[in-house]
Design a protein around this motif. Structure first.
Motif, PDB file in Angstrom:
ATOM      1  N   LEU A  67       0.882  -1.134   0.029  1.00  0.00           N
ATOM      2  CA  LEU A  67      -0.139  -0.145   0.097  1.00  0.00           C
ATOM      3  C   LEU A  67       0.733   1.156   0.078  1.00  0.00           C
ATOM      4  O   LEU A  67       1.737   1.254   0.941  1.00  0.00           O
ATOM      5  CB  LEU A  67      -1.019   0.012   1.333  1.00  0.00           C
ATOM      6  N   LEU A  68       0.695   2.142  -0.962  1.00  0.00           N
ATOM      7  CA  LEU A  68       1.536   3.278  -1.160  1.00  0.00           C
ATOM      8  C   LEU A  68       0.999   4.384  -0.350  1.00  0.00           C
ATOM      9  O   LEU A  68       0.029   4.697  -0.214  1.00  0.00           O
ATOM     10  CB  LEU A  68       1.733   3.643  -2.785  1.00  0.00           C
ATOM     11  N   SER A  69       2.273   5.002   0.342  1.00  0.00           N
ATOM     12  CA  SER A  69       2.053   6.060   1.326  1.00  0.00           C
ATOM     13  C   SER A  69       3.150   7.060   1.009  1.00  0.00           C
ATOM     14  O   SER A  69       4.030   6.673   1.312  1.00  0.00           O
ATOM     15  CB  SER A  69       1.752   5.575   2.751  1.00  0.00           C
ATOM     16  N   ASP A  70       2.847   8.408   1.235  1.00  0.00           N
ATOM     17  CA  ASP A  70       4.030   9.311   1.105  1.00  0.00           C
ATOM     18  C   ASP A  70       3.656  10.628   1.747  1.00  0.00           C
ATOM     19  O   ASP A  70       2.553  11.141   1.683  1.00  0.00           O
ATOM     20  CB  ASP A  70       3.901   9.583  -0.483  1.00  0.00           C
ATOM     21  N   TRP A  71       4.537  10.927   2.530  1.00  0.00           N
ATOM     22  CA  TRP A  71       4.299  12.146   3.352  1.00  0.00           C
ATOM     23  C   TRP A  71       4.051  13.604   2.460  1.00  0.00           C
ATOM     24  O   TRP A  71       3.221  14.116   2.925  1.00  0.00           O
ATOM     25  CB  TRP A  71       5.547  12.337   4.327  1.00  0.00           C
ATOM     26  N   HIS A  72       4.832  13.708   1.618  1.00  0.00           N
ATOM     27  CA  HIS A  72       4.468  14.833   0.810  1.00  0.00           C
ATOM     28  C   HIS A  72       3.066  14.713   0.055  1.00  0.00           C
ATOM     29  O   HIS A  72       2.484  15.909   0.081  1.00  0.00           O
ATOM     30  CB  HIS A  72       5.359  14.949  -0.255  1.00  0.00           C
ATOM     31  N   SER A  73       2.713  13.623  -0.324  1.00  0.00           N
ATOM     32  CA  SER A  73       1.127  13.432  -0.863  1.00  0.00           C
ATOM     33  C   SER A  73       0.213  13.733   0.350  1.00  0.00           C
ATOM     34  O   SER A  73      -0.760  14.537  -0.162  1.00  0.00           O
ATOM     35  CB  SER A  73       1.200  12.151  -1.373  1.00  0.00           C
ATOM     36  N   TRP A  74       0.345  13.093   1.665  1.00  0.00           N
ATOM     37  CA  TRP A  74      -0.307  13.359   2.753  1.00  0.00           C
ATOM     38  C   TRP A  74      -0.563  15.000   2.819  1.00  0.00           C
ATOM     39  O   TRP A  74      -1.749  15.410   3.114  1.00  0.00           O
ATOM     40  CB  TRP A  74       0.277  12.763   3.800  1.00  0.00           C
ATOM     41  N   TRP A  75       0.601  15.649   3.063  1.00  0.00           N
ATOM     42  CA  TRP A  75       0.534  17.229   3.161  1.00  0.00           C
ATOM     43  C   TRP A  75       0.035  17.811   1.875  1.00  0.00           C
ATOM     44  O   TRP A  75      -0.968  18.878   2.560  1.00  0.00           O
ATOM     45  CB  TRP A  75       1.919  17.898   3.300  1.00  0.00           C
ATOM     46  N   ALA A  76       0.159  17.495   0.850  1.00  0.00           N
ATOM     47  CA  ALA A  76      -0.492  18.193  -0.247  1.00  0.00           C
ATOM     48  C   ALA A  76      -1.849  17.976  -0.570  1.00  0.00           C
ATOM     49  O   ALA A  76      -2.742  18.746  -0.803  1.00  0.00           O
ATOM     50  CB  ALA A  76       0.248  17.503  -1.750  1.00  0.00           C
ATOM     51  N   LEU A  77      -2.175  16.763  -0.016  1.00  0.00           N
ATOM     52  CA  LEU A  77      -3.580  16.211  -0.240  1.00  0.00           C
ATOM     53  C   LEU A  77      -4.601  17.254   0.706  1.00  0.00           C
ATOM     54  O   LEU A  77      -5.572  17.235   0.267  1.00  0.00           O
ATOM     55  CB  LEU A  77      -3.897  14.688   0.001  1.00  0.00           C
ATOM     56  N   GLU A  78      -4.200  17.373   1.951  1.00  0.00           N
ATOM     57  CA  GLU A  78      -4.901  18.018   2.723  1.00  0.00           C
ATOM     58  C   GLU A  78      -4.682  19.468   2.987  1.00  0.00           C
ATOM     59  O   GLU A  78      -5.068  20.219   4.177  1.00  0.00           O
ATOM     60  CB  GLU A  78      -4.614  17.566   4.331  1.00  0.00           C
ATOM     61  N   LEU A  79      -4.118  20.147   1.936  1.00  0.00           N
ATOM     62  CA  LEU A  79      -3.989  21.431   1.954  1.00  0.00           C
ATOM     63  C   LEU A  79      -5.325  22.098   1.664  1.00  0.00           C
ATOM     64  O   LEU A  79      -6.352  21.217   1.469  1.00  0.00           O
ATOM     65  CB  LEU A  79      -2.988  22.023   0.715  1.00  0.00           C
ATOM     66  N   ASP A  80      -5.686  23.418   1.879  1.00  0.00           N
ATOM     67  CA  ASP A  80      -7.060  23.913   1.697  1.00  0.00           C
ATOM     68  C   ASP A  80      -7.016  24.273   0.008  1.00  0.00           C
ATOM     69  O   ASP A  80      -6.401  23.974  -0.753  1.00  0.00           O
ATOM     70  CB  ASP A  80      -7.019  25.216   2.358  1.00  0.00           C
TER      71      ASP A  80
END
Length: 354
Positions: A67-80
């Protein structure tokens, strides 16, 4: 559970529960009440159990699903300033992980840059930020015979949070055989009916949170939306690409429907559960060593369960390491069962071949 899923050490914070300061009510191995407590007895019991199974040292988990997970994607996904603020990284990861857990499938959580060659199935839950390089890597994985499942709002931006032009999901469009032009986030409490194309049943589950307007470009529809303006539009697609298979899920299906979709993906990838037909809430994991393996069973329920084993194993937590085809798991209980010919002191091999 940590050991069952690959941990080589158990480290507690903290040894003794603090008397003062901001963390005085943080848990500790020795609580404020002292050693005559449930917590200290359970920690001590775990230490004794681990000491009974020295063969665990050096063994490894070899899961075939990533299962792929990426901190940068996490941060970017939850931007406003996104189409919806209800799409959260951990929620999306758990939606997929929970389905695989219920199917009895072990999962590794890895970064998109990880070596994927040992996996049969790669799951991509709303990986909003995806570089062209990592997208090409996933596409090669499929072309070489792998299976992927990608869910909505994936492959939207590159590593600089700049949108991939030409349609979503950016660098995965070709492998997935589809394209998305528009997002339609759901209202709070809104649900969508789903059905299998051509099926006699009017519905095959529900979905919520999000919809996407999918255009097929080689893929076929696996599930479709039901209802005004959306009737017959793809909700989940599957595409043969090279030697592999790529699935896309354009909404958030209910738990049962998600299990069905991921079960199909596992079948395509020839990924089987550790033990088939386990009761709900029973987890199985195998740690493999040189010439032997150790099966760990965990009962996450409040009920007792009797588990039939496909082959005889040694109960490594029993004093006599008895050979058994069946084990009983007490509520929240554990079994550690060895197999394959390996010497275990005077108790004999971990498993005697039939």
């Amino acid at each position: 559970q940590a050991v069952a899923q690959g941990a080589d050490a158990i480290m507690y914070f903290q040894w003794r529960q603090s008397r003062g300061g901001a963390e005085k009510f943080h848990s500790g191995m020795v609580p404020h009440a002292g050693v005559d407590t449930r917590v200290f007895r359970e920690v001590s019991a775990l230490g004794n159990e681990l000491a009974r199974v020295p063969e665990l040292v050096g063994t490894r988990i070899r899961n075939r699903v990533a299962l792929l997970s990426d901190w940068h994607s996490w941060w970017a996904l939850e931007l406003d300033s996104h189409p919806s603020d209800a799409v959260r990284h951990l929620d999306r990861a758990f939606d997929h992980y929970a389905a695989l857990f219920d199917l009895g499938i072990g999962v590794d959580v890895v970064h998109p840059s990880a070596d994927l060659s040992g996996y049969g199935l790669v799951v991509v839950p709303s990986l909003y930020l995806l570089s062209a390089e990592h997208g090409a890597k996933l596409s090669r994985f499929v072309a070489d015979g792998g299976s992927i499942v990608v869910s909505f709002f994936s492959g939207i931006v590159d590593e600089h949070d700049r949108v991939h032009l030409g349609g979503y999901p950016g660098p995965l469009r070709e492998a997935l055989g589809m394209s998305v032009q528009e997002f339609w986030p759901a209202d709070v409490g809104q649900t969508f009916a789903l059905r299998t194309p051509g099926a006699a049943e009017p519905e095959a589950g529900t979905a919520d949170l999000w919809r996407e307007d999918v255009t097929l470009k080689g893929a076929r529809t696996e599930l479709e939306f039901v209802g005004p303006h959306w009737d017959g539009r793809p909700a989940a697609t599957v595409h043969a690409y090279g030697a592999g298979t790529a699935r896309y899920i354009a909404t958030r299906p209910d738990a049962a429907t998600m299990r069905t979709l991921l079960a199909r993906a596992c079948a395509d990838a020839a990924v089987d559960p550790v033990l088939p037909d386990l009761p709900a809430g029973i987890q199985a994991a195998i740690r493999r060593g040189e010439g032997y393996d150790i099966l760990i069973l965990l009962n996450h329920t409040g009920s007792t369960h009797d588990i039939e084993l496909p082959t005889a194993r040694r109960d490594l937590l029993a004093d006599d390491h008895r050979r058994t085809h069946r084990t009983t798991l007490a509520p929240r209980g554990v079994a550690v069962l060895g197999s394959l010919p390996t010497e275990h002191g005077d108790a004999g091999p971990l498993l005697e071949t039939e």
